[in-house]
Motif scaffolding. Structure first.
Motif, PDB file in Angstrom:
ATOM      1  N   GLY A 125      -7.581  -3.010  -0.459  1.00 30.90           N
ATOM      2  CA  GLY A 125      -6.428  -3.282   0.141  1.00 30.90           C
ATOM      3  C   GLY A 125      -5.754  -2.066   0.742  1.00 30.90           C
ATOM      4  N   GLU A 126      -6.058  -1.123   0.269  1.00 29.83           N
ATOM      5  CA  GLU A 126      -5.568   0.378   0.718  1.00 29.83           C
ATOM      6  C   GLU A 126      -6.162   1.019   1.930  1.00 29.83           C
ATOM      7  OE1 GLU A 126      -5.271   0.514  -3.896  1.00 29.83           O
ATOM      8  OE2 GLU A 126      -6.871  -0.148  -2.356  1.00 29.83           O
ATOM      9  N   LEU A 127      -5.546   1.628   2.688  1.00 26.55           N
ATOM     10  CA  LEU A 127      -6.066   2.387   3.948  1.00 26.55           C
ATOM     11  C   LEU A 127      -7.260   1.397   4.583  1.00 26.55           C
ATOM     12  CD1 LEU A 127      -5.446   5.042   5.173  1.00 26.55           C
ATOM     13  CD2 LEU A 127      -7.620   5.968   3.978  1.00 26.55           C
ATOM     14  N   LEU A 128      -6.745   0.054   4.892  1.00 28.94           N
ATOM     15  CA  LEU A 128      -7.484  -0.774   5.612  1.00 28.94           C
ATOM     16  C   LEU A 128      -6.741  -0.757   6.788  1.00 28.94           C
ATOM     17  CD1 LEU A 128      -9.939  -2.727   6.046  1.00 28.94           C
ATOM     18  CD2 LEU A 128      -8.147  -4.538   5.040  1.00 28.94           C
ATOM     19  N   VAL A 129      -7.486  -0.623   8.149  1.00 32.92           N
ATOM     20  CA  VAL A 129      -6.557  -0.680   9.368  1.00 32.92           C
ATOM     21  C   VAL A 129      -7.409  -1.818  10.061  1.00 32.92           C
ATOM     22  CG1 VAL A 129      -7.984   1.076  10.331  1.00 32.92           C
ATOM     23  CG2 VAL A 129      -5.505   0.456  11.391  1.00 32.92           C
ATOM     24  N   LEU A 130      -6.822  -2.676  10.703  1.00 30.93           N
ATOM     25  CA  LEU A 130      -7.332  -3.847  11.456  1.00 30.93           C
ATOM     26  C   LEU A 130      -6.531  -4.183  12.469  1.00 30.93           C
ATOM     27  CD1 LEU A 130      -9.433  -6.227  10.877  1.00 30.93           C
ATOM     28  CD2 LEU A 130      -7.535  -7.453   9.682  1.00 30.93           C
ATOM     29  N   ARG A 131      -7.202  -4.660  13.721  1.00 28.21           N
ATOM     30  CA  ARG A 131      -6.579  -5.086  14.901  1.00 28.21           C
ATOM     31  C   ARG A 131      -5.511  -6.099  14.676  1.00 28.21           C
ATOM     32  NH1 ARG A 131      -8.137  -2.655  19.894  1.00 28.21           N
ATOM     33  NH2 ARG A 131     -10.223  -1.449  19.658  1.00 28.21           N
ATOM     34  N   ALA A 132      -4.206  -6.216  15.106  1.00 25.29           N
ATOM     35  CA  ALA A 132      -3.475  -7.391  14.784  1.00 25.29           C
ATOM     36  C   ALA A 132      -3.971  -8.694  15.472  1.00 25.29           C
ATOM     37  CB  ALA A 132      -1.952  -7.378  15.180  1.00 25.29           C
ATOM     38  N   SER A 133      -4.794  -8.398  16.649  1.00 26.13           N
ATOM     39  CA  SER A 133      -5.202  -9.537  17.316  1.00 26.13           C
ATOM     40  C   SER A 133      -6.570 -10.050  16.509  1.00 26.13           C
ATOM     41  CB  SER A 133      -5.534  -9.042  18.728  1.00 26.13           C
ATOM     42  OG  SER A 133      -6.733  -8.194  18.606  1.00 26.13           O
ATOM     43  N   ILE A 134      -7.194  -9.291  15.812  1.00 24.92           N
ATOM     44  CA  ILE A 134      -8.470  -9.793  15.145  1.00 24.92           C
ATOM     45  C   ILE A 134      -7.981 -10.496  13.910  1.00 24.92           C
ATOM     46  CG2 ILE A 134     -10.495  -9.127  13.875  1.00 24.92           C
ATOM     47  CD1 ILE A 134     -10.370  -9.194  17.043  1.00 24.92           C
ATOM     48  N   HIS A 174      -0.883   7.476  21.478  1.00 21.71           N
ATOM     49  CA  HIS A 174       0.556   7.252  22.341  1.00 21.71           C
ATOM     50  C   HIS A 174       0.453   5.839  23.076  1.00 21.71           C
ATOM     51  CE1 HIS A 174       2.217  11.193  22.349  1.00 21.71           C
ATOM     52  NE2 HIS A 174       1.439  11.649  22.803  1.00 21.71           N
ATOM     53  N   GLU A 175      -0.777   5.222  23.090  1.00 24.48           N
ATOM     54  CA  GLU A 175      -1.030   3.982  23.535  1.00 24.48           C
ATOM     55  C   GLU A 175      -0.968   2.929  22.708  1.00 24.48           C
ATOM     56  OE1 GLU A 175      -3.331   4.144  27.347  1.00 24.48           O
ATOM     57  OE2 GLU A 175      -3.969   5.914  26.662  1.00 24.48           O
ATOM     58  N   ASP A 176      -0.888   2.933  21.607  1.00 24.52           N
ATOM     59  CA  ASP A 176      -0.912   2.135  20.311  1.00 24.52           C
ATOM     60  C   ASP A 176       0.100   2.173  19.657  1.00 24.52           C
ATOM     61  OD1 ASP A 176      -4.053   0.985  20.298  1.00 24.52           O
ATOM     62  OD2 ASP A 176      -4.170   3.256  21.085  1.00 24.52           O
ATOM     63  N   PHE A 177       0.349   0.810  18.934  1.00 26.04           N
ATOM     64  CA  PHE A 177       1.463   0.509  18.096  1.00 26.04           C
ATOM     65  C   PHE A 177       0.768   0.272  16.579  1.00 26.04           C
ATOM     66  CE2 PHE A 177       4.765  -1.907  15.864  1.00 26.04           C
ATOM     67  CZ  PHE A 177       5.728  -1.193  15.900  1.00 26.04           C
ATOM     68  N   LEU A 178       1.498   1.112  15.598  1.00 29.34           N
ATOM     69  CA  LEU A 178       1.089   0.820  14.215  1.00 29.34           C
ATOM     70  C   LEU A 178       2.004   0.372  13.596  1.00 29.34           C
ATOM     71  CD1 LEU A 178      -1.366   1.746  12.063  1.00 29.34           C
ATOM     72  CD2 LEU A 178       0.045   3.886  11.599  1.00 29.34           C
ATOM     73  N   ILE A 179       1.582  -0.606  12.658  1.00 31.58           N
ATOM     74  CA  ILE A 179       2.335  -1.377  11.602  1.00 31.58           C
ATOM     75  C   ILE A 179       1.873  -1.027  10.127  1.00 31.58           C
ATOM     76  CG2 ILE A 179       3.387  -3.437  10.535  1.00 31.58           C
ATOM     77  CD1 ILE A 179       2.990  -4.707  13.477  1.00 31.58           C
ATOM     78  N   ALA A 180       2.355  -0.369   9.510  1.00 29.06           N
ATOM     79  CA  ALA A 180       2.045   0.194   8.188  1.00 29.06           C
ATOM     80  C   ALA A 180       2.582  -0.986   7.167  1.00 29.06           C
ATOM     81  CB  ALA A 180       2.677   1.429   7.649  1.00 29.06           C
ATOM     82  N   LEU A 181       1.826  -2.004   6.928  1.00 27.07           N
ATOM     83  CA  LEU A 181       2.148  -2.947   5.703  1.00 27.07           C
ATOM     84  C   LEU A 181       2.082  -2.975   4.410  1.00 27.07           C
ATOM     85  CD1 LEU A 181       3.092  -5.879   6.012  1.00 27.07           C
ATOM     86  CD2 LEU A 181       0.683  -6.753   5.994  1.00 27.07           C
ATOM     87  N   GLU A 203      -8.303 -11.170  -1.905  1.00 28.22           N
ATOM     88  CA  GLU A 203      -8.181 -11.813  -0.602  1.00 28.22           C
ATOM     89  C   GLU A 203      -8.825 -10.443   0.416  1.00 28.22           C
ATOM     90  OE1 GLU A 203      -5.216  -8.886  -1.962  1.00 28.22           O
ATOM     91  OE2 GLU A 203      -5.604 -10.776  -2.595  1.00 28.22           O
ATOM     92  N   ASP A 204      -8.862  -9.170  -0.167  1.00 34.37           N
ATOM     93  CA  ASP A 204      -9.347  -8.211   0.871  1.00 34.37           C
ATOM     94  C   ASP A 204     -10.846  -8.434   1.167  1.00 34.37           C
ATOM     95  OD1 ASP A 204      -9.555  -7.361  -1.911  1.00 34.37           O
ATOM     96  OD2 ASP A 204      -8.373  -5.737  -1.784  1.00 34.37           O
ATOM     97  N   HIS A 235      -3.066  -1.713   6.126  1.00 33.87           N
ATOM     98  CA  HIS A 235      -2.386  -2.457   5.012  1.00 33.87           C
ATOM     99  C   HIS A 235      -2.635  -1.215   3.773  1.00 33.87           C
ATOM    100  CE1 HIS A 235      -3.097  -6.687   6.305  1.00 33.87           C
ATOM    101  NE2 HIS A 235      -3.590  -6.198   7.206  1.00 33.87           N
ATOM    102  N   MET A 236      -1.502  -1.309   3.017  1.00 33.06           N
ATOM    103  CA  MET A 236      -1.388  -0.445   1.932  1.00 33.06           C
ATOM    104  C   MET A 236      -0.983  -1.082   0.835  1.00 33.06           C
ATOM    105  SD  MET A 236      -2.441   2.496   3.279  1.00 33.06           S
ATOM    106  CE  MET A 236      -1.806   3.835   2.159  1.00 33.06           C
ATOM    107  N   ASP A 237      -1.268  -0.554  -0.448  1.00 36.84           N
ATOM    108  CA  ASP A 237      -0.476  -0.987  -1.751  1.00 36.84           C
ATOM    109  C   ASP A 237       0.813  -0.235  -1.968  1.00 36.84           C
ATOM    110  OD1 ASP A 237      -2.175  -2.904  -2.298  1.00 36.84           O
ATOM    111  OD2 ASP A 237      -3.251  -1.865  -3.944  1.00 36.84           O
ATOM    112  N   ASP A 238       1.554  -0.755  -2.721  1.00 34.43           N
ATOM    113  CA  ASP A 238       3.033  -0.152  -2.908  1.00 34.43           C
ATOM    114  C   ASP A 238       2.966   0.852  -3.768  1.00 34.43           C
ATOM    115  OD1 ASP A 238       2.301  -1.230  -5.307  1.00 34.43           O
ATOM    116  OD2 ASP A 238       3.950  -2.782  -5.482  1.00 34.43           O
ATOM    117  N   ASP A 239       1.779   1.468  -4.347  1.00 37.92           N
ATOM    118  CA  ASP A 239       1.682   2.718  -5.021  1.00 37.92           C
ATOM    119  C   ASP A 239       0.951   3.789  -4.309  1.00 37.92           C
ATOM    120  OD1 ASP A 239      -0.805   1.450  -5.554  1.00 37.92           O
ATOM    121  OD2 ASP A 239      -0.904   2.234  -7.776  1.00 37.92           O
ATOM    122  N   THR A 240       0.534   3.675  -3.121  1.00 33.48           N
ATOM    123  CA  THR A 240      -0.285   4.372  -2.465  1.00 33.48           C
ATOM    124  C   THR A 240       0.023   4.864  -1.164  1.00 33.48           C
ATOM    125  OG1 THR A 240      -2.091   2.817  -3.155  1.00 33.48           O
ATOM    126  CG2 THR A 240      -2.676   4.521  -1.446  1.00 33.48           C
ATOM    127  N   GLY A 241       0.000   6.119  -0.986  1.00 29.82           N
ATOM    128  CA  GLY A 241       0.820   6.935   0.081  1.00 29.82           C
ATOM    129  C   GLY A 241      -0.271   7.690   1.011  1.00 29.82           C
TER     130      GLY A 241
END
Length: 482
Positions: free
Chosen positions: A283-292, A97-104, A307-308, A203-209
């Protein structure tokens, strides 16, 4: 034009519920390693014949070299089993509830990649909101791309935003391809005030759900960081990439890709999961703080096509001990054919070899990756068929090492290869609709390991040769099955 994406959260399907139950009881097997190890040791010791020929010396070195990666992989699997035993100690999954997620989701925006993109975006809006009441899906694409109109229609869903990278956009270091798009997105988040500790970029790839199980595991990880002491909280985490059978166009490449989820539960678990992602990340299912992410960015220069992995090695230097691994899965698709399979491996090898020679990254963070890449690109030259052909040409078919004790290293290495394909297939079958392997699949995957190793090695060697010839690097995007 309809996108086929519902505008309201969907209740978990029966398949999602069954899948979550199956995943909850999973842990890496031990017998699939110990049985082949015992057989290989007995046979190796029994048939050992002393030899000190040049061929024996070469084989002693090249067939022993993978032991570094093997031992790290074994450590990773054991760590998962230990965490599984302590599963009751973990807090149950609850909404973040206290965090915001951006799926890129970066996409090249071709017509042949759009169906997979739509499938993936649909999974994000169906499954993530239950655990992330504050979230958004950013579809990142190029101005004037082939499927621009279809991609723009995805934004009709209230959780989806399409971010278009202008053709004129250039990074300060001249970065190209996917890294350039990621850097544009990173700069946009900074400009919009989203480079914050409580904002996480998935971070996700365009063929990965994803599935409901993915969202639950991800929320569990993020909530755990909020409860942790600030000096111990993690900034990055990686999950498991799997390949459901239903997403496969080719059963052959689906079997060949069994090795990939096994790597996630082995080397990546051991290194990323203990705080130092020295093996890189995917590059799939890689989660990273936006600040970092804002302190690192993606502007790695025009030669960056992995790049990953470069992000991971940079993270090692700046934030040692602050990465983790979580037992969540994402669902991708294997290459549609052998040609795409080899092209994919070639691109990875090309970029990883360049990364291994990148002196801007301290050697202490890239030596392990360098050993693994060297083992990979030497694969075709150390294949048993090539070795026997060389032995026949020189009139010496004795392939024993220079010392009998080396048989132990060889047995561990070969047993580990068998384990990776066996367990990887088990993981891929587990996330498929039936939830189990067909009777012939384990037989086929074991019988085809020599063929798969040739394909992996050919791709690796071709990538190295292109790097050695200083050929222009390219970010090859293969067709994505729907």
């Amino acid at each position: 034009m309809s996108t086929g994406i519902a505008e309201s959260p969907q209740a978990p399907s029966r398949h999602s519920v069954r899948l979550a139950c199956r995943i909850g009881s999973w842990k890496p097997g031990i017998a699939s390693f110990l049985i082949p190890l015992t057989l290989l040791l007995v046979l190796g010791m029994w048939f050992y014949s002393p030899s000190s020929t040049p061929l024996s010396w070469v084989l002693t070195i090249v067939w022993s070299l993978p032991i570094v990666g093997t031992l790290v992989g074994i450590q990773g699997a054991l760590l998962i089993r230990r965490r599984a035993r302590r599963g009751d100690e973990a807090a149950p999954a609850a909404p973040a509830h206290e965090d915001f997620l951006i799926a890129l989701v970066p996409t090249i925006g071709r017509n042949d990649t759009y169906p997979a993109l739509e499938r993936s975006v649909r999974s994000y809006v169906d499954h993530l909101p239950a655990y992330f009441p504050h979230m958004r899906v950013d579809v990142l694409t190029e101005e004037g791309c082939e499927a621009a109109e279809q991609i723009a229609a995805l934004a009709r869903h209230p959780l989806v935003r399409v971010v278009t990278v202008p053709k004129a956009y250039r990074t300060p270091n001249g970065t190209r391809f996917k890294a350039r798009a990621n850097h544009y997105s990173h700069e946009l988040r900074i400009a919009e005030g989203e480079a914050l500790d409580h904002v996480w970029v998935l971070h996700m790839d365009d063929d990965t759900g994803v599935g409901t199980d993915t969202a639950a595991a991800l929320a569990q990880f993020i909530n755990r960081q909020r409860r942790a002491h600030p000096d111990e909280a993690k900034h990055m985490a990686q999950g498991i990439l799997t390949y459901p059978r239903e997403n496969a166009v080719s059963l052959f490449t689906w079997l060949a890709d069994a090795v990939r989820p096994a790597d996630d539960i082995a080397r990546f678990r051991a290194l990323t999961g203990t705080g130092t992602p020295a093996a890189g990340v995917h590059g799939e299912l890689l989660v990273l703080r936006a600040s970092i992410e804002a302190t690192i960015g993606w502007d790695f220069g025009p030669k960056a096509i992995v790049e990953d992995a470069q992000l991971a090695l940079t993270f090692c230097r700046r934030y040692p001990g602050r990465s983790d691994w979580f037992n969540g899965r994402c669902y991708g698709a294997s290459p549609a054919g052998v040609r795409d399979f080899v092209k994919q491996r070639e691109r990875w090898a090309w970029g990883l070899v360049a990364l291994c020679f990148n002196r801007t990254i301290p050697l202490r963070y890239r030596w392990f990756l360098s050993v693994c890449v060297a083992t990979w690109i030497l694969g075709p030259l150390q294949h048993i068929a090539v070795v026997l052909a060389v032995g026949w040409c020189i009139g010496d078919m004795n392939t024993s090492p220079v010392a009998q004790s080396v048989i132990i290293l060889w047995s561990v290495n070969f047993a580990y290869v068998i384990w990776t394909y066996w367990e990887g297939l088990r993981l891929n079958a587990l996330v498929s609709k039936t939830g189990r392997r067909k009777w012939w699949e384990p037989v086929a995957v074991l019988a085809l390991i020599p063929v798969f190793s040739v394909l992996e090695g050919v791709g690796g060697l071709r990538g190295f040769l292109k790097f050695a010839r200083r050929e222009e690097n390219q970010f090859v995007v293969i067709a994505k099955p729907a």
